[in-house]
Motif scaffolding. Sequence first.
Motif, PDB file in Angstrom:
ATOM      1  N   GLN A   4       0.807  -1.229   0.186  1.00  0.00           N
ATOM      2  CA  GLN A   4       0.070  -0.055   0.093  1.00  0.00           C
ATOM      3  C   GLN A   4       0.827   1.188  -0.138  1.00  0.00           C
ATOM      4  N   VAL A   5       1.975   1.368   0.850  1.00  0.00           N
ATOM      5  CA  VAL A   5       2.865   2.420   0.909  1.00  0.00           C
ATOM      6  C   VAL A   5       3.541   2.643  -0.656  1.00  0.00           C
ATOM      7  N   CYS A   6       4.026   1.495  -0.998  1.00  0.00           N
ATOM      8  CA  CYS A   6       4.549   1.582  -2.410  1.00  0.00           C
ATOM      9  C   CYS A   6       3.665   2.141  -3.533  1.00  0.00           C
ATOM     10  N   ALA A   7       2.456   1.619  -3.575  1.00  0.00           N
ATOM     11  CA  ALA A   7       1.388   2.094  -4.482  1.00  0.00           C
ATOM     12  C   ALA A   7       0.958   3.584  -4.145  1.00  0.00           C
ATOM     13  N   MET A   8       1.220   3.838  -2.941  1.00  0.00           N
ATOM     14  CA  MET A   8       0.793   5.406  -2.709  1.00  0.00           C
ATOM     15  C   MET A   8       1.969   6.537  -3.260  1.00  0.00           C
ATOM     16  N   LEU A   9       3.242   5.714  -2.920  1.00  0.00           N
ATOM     17  CA  LEU A   9       4.334   6.713  -3.533  1.00  0.00           C
ATOM     18  C   LEU A   9       4.591   6.725  -4.912  1.00  0.00           C
ATOM     19  N   LEU A  10       4.206   5.596  -5.648  1.00  0.00           N
ATOM     20  CA  LEU A  10       4.253   5.645  -6.803  1.00  0.00           C
ATOM     21  C   LEU A  10       3.249   6.433  -7.313  1.00  0.00           C
ATOM     22  N   THR A  11       2.024   6.590  -7.035  1.00  0.00           N
ATOM     23  CA  THR A  11       0.934   7.314  -7.210  1.00  0.00           C
ATOM     24  C   THR A  11       1.275   8.967  -7.084  1.00  0.00           C
ATOM     25  N   ILE A  12       1.876   9.157  -5.999  1.00  0.00           N
ATOM     26  CA  ILE A  12       2.305  10.561  -5.680  1.00  0.00           C
ATOM     27  C   ILE A  12       3.490  10.849  -6.743  1.00  0.00           C
ATOM     28  N   MET A  13       4.475  10.195  -7.073  1.00  0.00           N
ATOM     29  CA  MET A  13       5.511  10.515  -7.977  1.00  0.00           C
ATOM     30  C   MET A  13       4.807  10.796  -9.491  1.00  0.00           C
ATOM     31  N   PHE A  14       3.797   9.860  -9.810  1.00  0.00           N
ATOM     32  CA  PHE A  14       3.483  10.093 -11.262  1.00  0.00           C
ATOM     33  C   PHE A  14       2.726  11.312 -11.127  1.00  0.00           C
ATOM     34  N   SER A  15       1.797  11.536 -10.086  1.00  0.00           N
ATOM     35  CA  SER A  15       1.030  12.804 -10.125  1.00  0.00           C
ATOM     36  C   SER A  15       1.734  14.135 -10.023  1.00  0.00           C
ATOM     37  N   CYS A  16       2.962  13.979  -9.399  1.00  0.00           N
ATOM     38  CA  CYS A  16       3.502  15.261  -9.227  1.00  0.00           C
ATOM     39  C   CYS A  16       4.683  15.544 -10.507  1.00  0.00           C
ATOM     40  N   SER A  17       4.863  14.542 -11.254  1.00  0.00           N
ATOM     41  CA  SER A  17       5.735  14.725 -12.580  1.00  0.00           C
ATOM     42  C   SER A  17       5.154  15.643 -13.551  1.00  0.00           C
ATOM     43  N   LYS A  18       5.815  16.404 -14.069  1.00  0.00           N
ATOM     44  CA  LYS A  18       5.443  17.305 -15.121  1.00  0.00           C
ATOM     45  C   LYS A  18       5.551  16.598 -16.412  1.00  0.00           C
ATOM     46  N   ASN A  19       4.223  16.784 -17.265  1.00  0.00           N
ATOM     47  CA  ASN A  19       4.190  16.393 -18.662  1.00  0.00           C
ATOM     48  C   ASN A  19       4.437  17.366 -19.695  1.00  0.00           C
ATOM     49  N   THR A  20       5.546  17.133 -20.456  1.00  0.00           N
ATOM     50  CA  THR A  20       5.842  18.086 -21.456  1.00  0.00           C
ATOM     51  C   THR A  20       4.781  18.361 -22.369  1.00  0.00           C
ATOM     52  N   THR A  21       3.841  17.254 -22.650  1.00  0.00           N
ATOM     53  CA  THR A  21       2.987  17.417 -23.637  1.00  0.00           C
ATOM     54  C   THR A  21       1.956  18.388 -23.544  1.00  0.00           C
ATOM     55  N   GLU A  22       1.580  18.984 -22.179  1.00  0.00           N
ATOM     56  CA  GLU A  22       0.753  20.053 -21.900  1.00  0.00           C
ATOM     57  C   GLU A  22       1.511  21.487 -22.670  1.00  0.00           C
ATOM     58  N   LEU A  23       2.554  21.320 -22.973  1.00  0.00           N
ATOM     59  CA  LEU A  23       3.352  22.637 -23.672  1.00  0.00           C
ATOM     60  C   LEU A  23       3.058  22.536 -25.055  1.00  0.00           C
ATOM     61  N   VAL A  24       3.092  21.238 -25.684  1.00  0.00           N
ATOM     62  CA  VAL A  24       3.151  20.930 -27.233  1.00  0.00           C
ATOM     63  C   VAL A  24       2.027  21.713 -27.718  1.00  0.00           C
ATOM     64  N   GLY A  25       1.858  22.575 -28.711  1.00  0.00           N
ATOM     65  CA  GLY A  25       1.246  23.272 -29.627  1.00  0.00           C
ATOM     66  C   GLY A  25       1.524  24.623 -30.213  1.00  0.00           C
ATOM     67  N   THR A  26       0.691  25.230 -30.642  1.00  0.00           N
ATOM     68  CA  THR A  26       1.234  26.607 -31.402  1.00  0.00           C
ATOM     69  C   THR A  26       0.856  27.580 -30.431  1.00  0.00           C
ATOM     70  N   TRP A  27       2.062  28.812 -30.298  1.00  0.00           N
ATOM     71  CA  TRP A  27       1.656  29.863 -29.222  1.00  0.00           C
ATOM     72  C   TRP A  27       2.104  31.179 -30.092  1.00  0.00           C
ATOM     73  N   GLN A  28       1.164  32.172 -29.424  1.00  0.00           N
ATOM     74  CA  GLN A  28       1.371  33.650 -30.062  1.00  0.00           C
ATOM     75  C   GLN A  28       1.694  34.374 -28.786  1.00  0.00           C
ATOM     76  N   VAL A  29       2.708  35.324 -28.907  1.00  0.00           N
ATOM     77  CA  VAL A  29       3.400  36.072 -27.999  1.00  0.00           C
ATOM     78  C   VAL A  29       2.584  37.241 -27.794  1.00  0.00           C
ATOM     79  N   LYS A  30       2.063  37.749 -26.780  1.00  0.00           N
ATOM     80  CA  LYS A  30       1.496  38.905 -26.678  1.00  0.00           C
ATOM     81  C   LYS A  30       2.301  39.961 -26.226  1.00  0.00           C
TER      82      LYS A  30
END
Length: 129
Positions: A4-30
């Motif tokens: 249970q502790v291992c599963a909880m730690l793995l869940t926390i690790m994966f939920s805290c890791s940043k996903n670079t795909t959220e930045l993928v796309g086309t962006w315009q500078v303001k």
Amino acid sequence: MKKQVCAMLLTIMFSCSKNTTELVGTWQVKSKYYKATYAIMEENDSIKAKVLYYNDGTTIIRKKDKKEYYVFENLKPSKNQYMDAVSGATTTNENKPNIALQPIHKDTLKVTTYIRNKPLNEIWIRINN
């Protein structure tokens, strides 16, 4: 209990890791000073931003130009910020990181460029995924 502790730690690790795909796309500078559109892409566990359009009144770069230009390359994700990029837009003798991306919203980025150790902040707005 250990499982249970291992599963909880793995869940926390994966939920805290940043996903670079959220930045993928086309962006315009303001910006009041220039117009620019960039495409952020993921490649080999890093991200890069290709210039699709740039016009500051003296220099114009278009997607159809033969040479490819990048705002940054080899940017590695960290916890809540993306750092470790060296901009290719300006020739410099500095090898240290000079750009930082901070997601403000899923469609808004705060981009900080450091010029002579002084921050220059920009807002990029997502126009396409």
